[in-house]
Design a protein around this motif. Structure first.
Motif, PDB file in Angstrom:
ATOM      1  N   PHE A   9      24.206  44.971  90.472  1.00  0.00           N
ATOM      2  CA  PHE A   9      23.811  45.914  91.535  1.00  0.00           C
ATOM      3  C   PHE A   9      23.088  45.191  92.686  1.00  0.00           C
ATOM      4  N   GLU A  10      23.747  44.170  93.234  1.00  0.00           N
ATOM      5  CA  GLU A  10      23.109  43.367  94.275  1.00  0.00           C
ATOM      6  C   GLU A  10      23.810  43.548  95.614  1.00  0.00           C
ATOM      7  N   TYR A  11      23.059  43.205  96.671  1.00  0.00           N
ATOM      8  CA  TYR A  11      23.568  43.234  98.042  1.00  0.00           C
ATOM      9  C   TYR A  11      23.268  41.863  98.635  1.00  0.00           C
ATOM     10  N   GLU A  12      24.318  41.113  98.958  1.00  0.00           N
ATOM     11  CA  GLU A  12      24.166  39.704  99.300  1.00  0.00           C
ATOM     12  C   GLU A  12      23.167  39.427 100.436  1.00  0.00           C
ATOM     13  N   PRO A  13      23.121  40.242 101.513  1.00  0.00           N
ATOM     14  CA  PRO A  13      22.157  39.946 102.590  1.00  0.00           C
ATOM     15  C   PRO A  13      20.693  39.926 102.147  1.00  0.00           C
ATOM     16  N   VAL A  14      20.394  40.505 100.989  1.00  0.00           N
ATOM     17  CA  VAL A  14      19.013  40.497 100.506  1.00  0.00           C
ATOM     18  C   VAL A  14      18.504  39.066 100.375  1.00  0.00           C
ATOM     19  N   MET A  15      19.382  38.157  99.927  1.00  0.00           N
ATOM     20  CA  MET A  15      18.944  36.772  99.709  1.00  0.00           C
ATOM     21  C   MET A  15      18.540  36.072 101.010  1.00  0.00           C
ATOM     22  N   GLY A  16      19.007  36.575 102.143  1.00  0.00           N
ATOM     23  CA  GLY A  16      18.628  35.986 103.430  1.00  0.00           C
ATOM     24  C   GLY A  16      17.650  36.839 104.204  1.00  0.00           C
ATOM     25  N   ILE A  17      16.934  37.720 103.506  1.00  0.00           N
ATOM     26  CA  ILE A  17      16.029  38.659 104.174  1.00  0.00           C
ATOM     27  C   ILE A  17      14.913  37.946 104.914  1.00  0.00           C
ATOM     28  N   HIS A  18      14.552  36.727 104.464  1.00  0.00           N
ATOM     29  CA  HIS A  18      13.475  35.991 105.147  1.00  0.00           C
ATOM     30  C   HIS A  18      13.914  35.506 106.522  1.00  0.00           C
ATOM     31  N   LYS A  19      15.219  35.465 106.758  1.00  0.00           N
ATOM     32  CA  LYS A  19      15.733  35.074 108.066  1.00  0.00           C
ATOM     33  C   LYS A  19      16.192  36.282 108.883  1.00  0.00           C
ATOM     34  N   LEU A  57      10.643  38.316  97.561  1.00  0.00           N
ATOM     35  CA  LEU A  57      11.189  38.629  98.877  1.00  0.00           C
ATOM     36  C   LEU A  57      10.617  39.910  99.486  1.00  0.00           C
ATOM     37  N   LEU A  58       9.773  40.616  98.756  1.00  0.00           N
ATOM     38  CA  LEU A  58       9.261  41.889  99.253  1.00  0.00           C
ATOM     39  C   LEU A  58       8.510  41.749 100.581  1.00  0.00           C
TER      40      LEU A  58
END
Length: 856
Positions: free
Chosen positions: A711-721, A740-741
């Motif tokens: 249940f993942e959404y790939e853009p989450v991993m780049g949320i810091h950018k 990442l919160l």
């Protein structure tokens, strides 16, 4: 006699006194010793406080902002010299340089009488109703044997010329009686080698000349407004500050002993001149004494100035001083947050005149006992009529004001004009454009500044371009474009320059921006031994320690920064946030208030003050502080509004449980979070089964470790950018792991379901998933997770748009009904509870810790 007094009261007179570079850091000890009694009289009977300056801190620009209430991009004075209109030469800035009307022009239009003495710039004298003694009046020939005749444009009206001609004092008239109070051991000076007595005599005589002129006008003219400017303190500091105590290690002991009292002597003499002016006014006159900036008197003093544009201004400090007294001025009151651009609107308000909406400053309402709301006018520039202005079509010749040019050269503000006229013109043009870019940077108009800086990089052969790269790096870092910042940094390193930039600050900020915070911290701590005297170093170290969750270390670093520079608002604000994270809320309030005292319009300081007051239960004042923060910061309005909404609900006695609110929020984003392998995927499936749509892309397929999917959404991993996609998650659920919160966009409302699980189980599960030995316990990983969870606790307390509940992985498996009811109530929406239970598979509860097994 009675009629005369009544007339003066009716006239509501105001005397404005400018002391260039006067600084409370030096004034304070002198006041304590009783050595500035006349300024003390004003403080005791009026108001006092800091006066915030602007960048670049160049005096002609700043005093023009004082006179107009506008920033330099509007009033047009952008440096010490300027190009002639035909671009064929240069000249000192003049009245012709100013594009906006000064306060005395407006007073002239309204029938008031004004005197102006020595203002920088004020030559050629403007034909206002009153007397103008321009800044060319006191400047005399560099040859002590010559008495140059007075320029006809130096005084208005010309009929006054004879009255002031003999009031000028010349350097050759300075005697030992004048010198010894400042330099008791002057007889020991070898004047063939040590040339400092010459600039001393010149500066002293010029300021006595100004004093002679203003005292004559105060005695002999009928006036409403008088403004006088002195450069005594500033120029004495440029020549002698390096000799003042505490002694710098590289200063010769003999010279230190001879010159150590000159700067303090300049302050005391300035106060003596103030005393005479106070004798010449009545108690119904309002008096303002102020400076345009301060002056470094500690370890930041520069012994050898680099050969760059206006290098001496590098020693100017961000705060000047302000003091005022008068019939409607509060008594013995400290005021906060004043700025140079506030002076002109305040003077207009004093004379019951409207303030231009195009003025950047505001009326200083805090200084008045009885304050009435100011009136406004669209712009004084659009008003037709006589404003006592010079005919700007009549232009002077290049370098026509030789005395002014010579003094600027002597002080180091400008270089001696190049023999090659073209080079001189190009250099001046570049300096003015760069000054404008600096103004735009101060106004956060980054694109305008960047456009100018990129143009300036083309002038490689004539000027030092390193400062342009430095400013471009600053813009890139502000925009979080770290790759561009690195590119400019590499270019900066290739430039030959006399300026010694502290590049470790830039390198550290780039690393931190790339997520390499520990490396960034290591760079800064590695220079402590050689740069430990720099307060900004300790502040940046503290900021990185805070970011890493090392709050006690951060507290120590911020306190060190404050011990080195006690009047820096940012340092106090950062310490306040650290105290808040340490749950020392009373200390946080004190530090936040200190920050606001230094800079009134500091939204981040108001915000941390509000949060701290809220924690202490002072909800009314917390709400006021949140409202202030919101009014000052458009970028964070959503965050402040969320906090205000929370406060209002508490004030209505709505039952709230800390950060948990059982209430639906419009367009709320449901976040499932926790440490990796803590049950986040299971919770996502539960919510999906219950009817809450997930934001997923199914790019990561189910596997042995998570057979029901991630249940993942790939853009989450780049949320810091890039977190711009978060709007898609409104009224949906999305999985964001705990580390990442902190990168969420705070303009939205969040309901966070945080999955808790025994740390030993989490780590064991991760080791098995990554095919590592689960029997070897990784202590470092365990400790980092403990620190991360503590940081989450602190983070959630500071974010008004974040509500959070903790759901224990073991408990929801063993007692699903109670926990599902808790989740449904928290989200404020109806869920299909029975379907949610079907997502719970007890067979997946593997890797139990020994402690968990014991409780079975």
């Amino acid at each position: 006699m009675k009629k005369s007094i009544e007339y003066k009261m009716k006239k509501n007179k105001l005397l404005l006194i400018g002391w260039d570079a006067a600084d409370w850091k030096i004034i304070g000890p002198l006041l304590a010793k009783g050595q500035m009694p006349h300024l003390k009289k004003i403080i005791d009977n009026g108001v006092y406080g800091n006066m915030a300056t602007m960048n670049p801190p160049y005096s002609p620009m700043l005093w023009s902002s004082v006179a107009t209430g506008k920033t330099p991009d509007k009033h047009g004075v952008l440096g010490f010299i300027e190009l002639l209109p035909d671009l064929e030469g240069v000249r000192p800035v003049s009245t012709n340089s100013r594009k906006s009307r000064a306060v005395w022009n407006i007073l002239h239009n309204k029938g008031y009488k004004s005197n102006l003495i020595g203002w920088w710039p004020s030559y050629p004298a403007e034909p206002i109703n009153g007397v103008v003694i321009s800044d060319k009046y006191q400047k005399v020939n560099s040859d002590p044997k010559k008495r140059k005749p007075l320029d006809e444009k130096a005084i208005h009206p010309l009929i006054e010329k004879e009255n002031f001609l003999n009031l000028r004092m010349f350097p050759m008239e300075i005697t030992q009686a004048h010198i010894l109070p400042f330099i008791p051991r002057a007889a020991e000076i070898d004047q063939d080698e040590d040339m400092l007595l010459k600039p001393f005599a010149k500066v002293l005589s010029q300021n006595v000349t100004i004093q002679n002129a203003v005292t004559r006008l105060l005695r002999t003219t009928d006036w409403d407004f008088t403004a006088v400017y002195y450069d005594l303190i500033d120029h004495m500091c440029h020549s002698f500050m390096k000799f003042r105590a505490p002694k710098l290690s590289k200063i010769d002991q003999t010279k230190f002993e001879i010159y150590k009292d000159v700067v303090d002597g300049a302050y005391r003499f300035q106060d003596m001149m103030l005393g005479r002016k106070l004798q010449l006014i009545d108690e119904n006159t309002t008096v303002i004494v102020m400076s345009d900036h301060g002056y470094e008197s500690g370890n930041k003093r520069i012994l050898k100035m680099p050969k760059v544009n206006a290098a001496p201004a590098m020693e100017h400090r961000q705060f000047g001083m302000f003091a005022a007294m008068g019939p409607n001025i509060k008594k013995n009151t400290k005021v906060f947050g004043l700025g140079l651009i506030d002076v002109a609107p305040t003077i207009l308000h004093h004379f019951n005149l409207p303030v231009g909406k195009d003025m950047d400053g505001n009326v200083m309402r805090e200084i008045f006992k009885d304050f009435r709301e100011p009136e406004s006018i669209e712009s004084w520039e659009k008003v037709k009529g006589d404003f006592g202005e010079v005919d700007k079509t009549v232009e002077g010749e290049a370098l026509s004001d030789q005395e002014a040019m010579e003094q600027l050269i002597e002080l180091g503000y400008i270089d001696k004009p190049d023999i090659d006229k073209n080079k001189m013109i190009i250099k001046t043009k570049c300096e003015l454009k760069h000054n404008l870019a600096t103004v735009y940077l101060g106004l956060n108009q980054h694109e305008k500044a960047k456009e100018i800086l990129l143009e300036l990089l083309q002038e490689k052969d004539t000027v030092d371009i390193s400062v342009y790269y430095k400013d471009l790096i600053k813009i890139s870092l502000t925009k979080e474009n770290y790759s561009e910042a690195k590119k400019y940094l590499q270019s900066l390193k290739k430039v030959k320059t006399e300026v010694k930039y502290n590049l470790f600050f830039i390198e550290s900020e780039i690393l931190d921006g790339e997520g390499r915070t520990k490396e960034a911290l290591n760079i800064l701590t590695s220079v402590i031994s050689s740069r430990g005297y720099m307060p900004e170093l300790w502040n940046k170290i503290g900021a990185l320690q805070y970011k890493l969750g090392d709050y006690k270390f951060a507290e120590d670093s911020f306190e060190k920064a404050i011990s080195l520079e006690s009047d820096n608002a940012t340092y106090h604000r950062n310490l306040a946030e650290t105290y808040y994270s340490l749950k020392n809320y009373e200390e946080a309030v004190d530090s936040a208030l200190t920050s606001i005292e230094l800079v009134r319009n500091f939204p981040a300081a108001h915000f941390i003050l509000a949060q701290s007051l809220e924690k202490l239960g002072d909800l009314e004042n917390a709400k006021k502080a949140y409202l202030t923060a919101a009014s000052l910061n458009n970028n964070l309005k959503e965050k402040e509004n969320q906090a205000i909404e929370n406060i209002e609900e508490k004030l209505k006695q709505v039952k709230l449980n800390d950060k948990t609110d059982y209430k639906y929020r419009d367009n709320q984003i449901t976040v499932v979070s926790g440490l990796p392998r803590s049950g986040t995927s299971m919770m996502m499936q539960m919510l999906s089964n219950g009817g809450l749509n997930p934001l997923v892309d199914n790019k990561r397929e189910a596997d042995k470790s998570n057979p029901k999917g991630y249940f993942e959404y790939e853009p989450v991993m780049g949320i810091h950018k890039d977190n711009s996609w978060l709007g898609k998650a409104r009224n949906k659920s999305v999985k964001i792991v705990a580390p990442l919160l902190k990168y969420i966009d705070t303009k939205y409302r969040y309901k966070i379901i945080f999955m808790k699980r025994d740390l030993n189980e989490v780590i064991k599960s991760q080791l098995i998933m990554t095919k590592k030995n689960p029997d070897i316990f990784p202590v470092k990983i365990h400790n980092s997770y403990v620190r991360l969870l503590n940081n989450i606790e602190n983070w959630k307390e500071k974010e008004p748009g974040v509500e959070i509940i903790y759901v224990d992985y073991k408990e929801i498996i063993e007692n699903p009904e109670e926990n599902i009811e808790k989740i449904e109530s928290f989200l404020g929406i109806d869920l299909e509870r029975s379907k949610m239970e079907t997502a719970i598979d007890k067979s997946l509860y593997r890797n139990r810790s020994k402690e968990t097994e014991k409780t079975k």
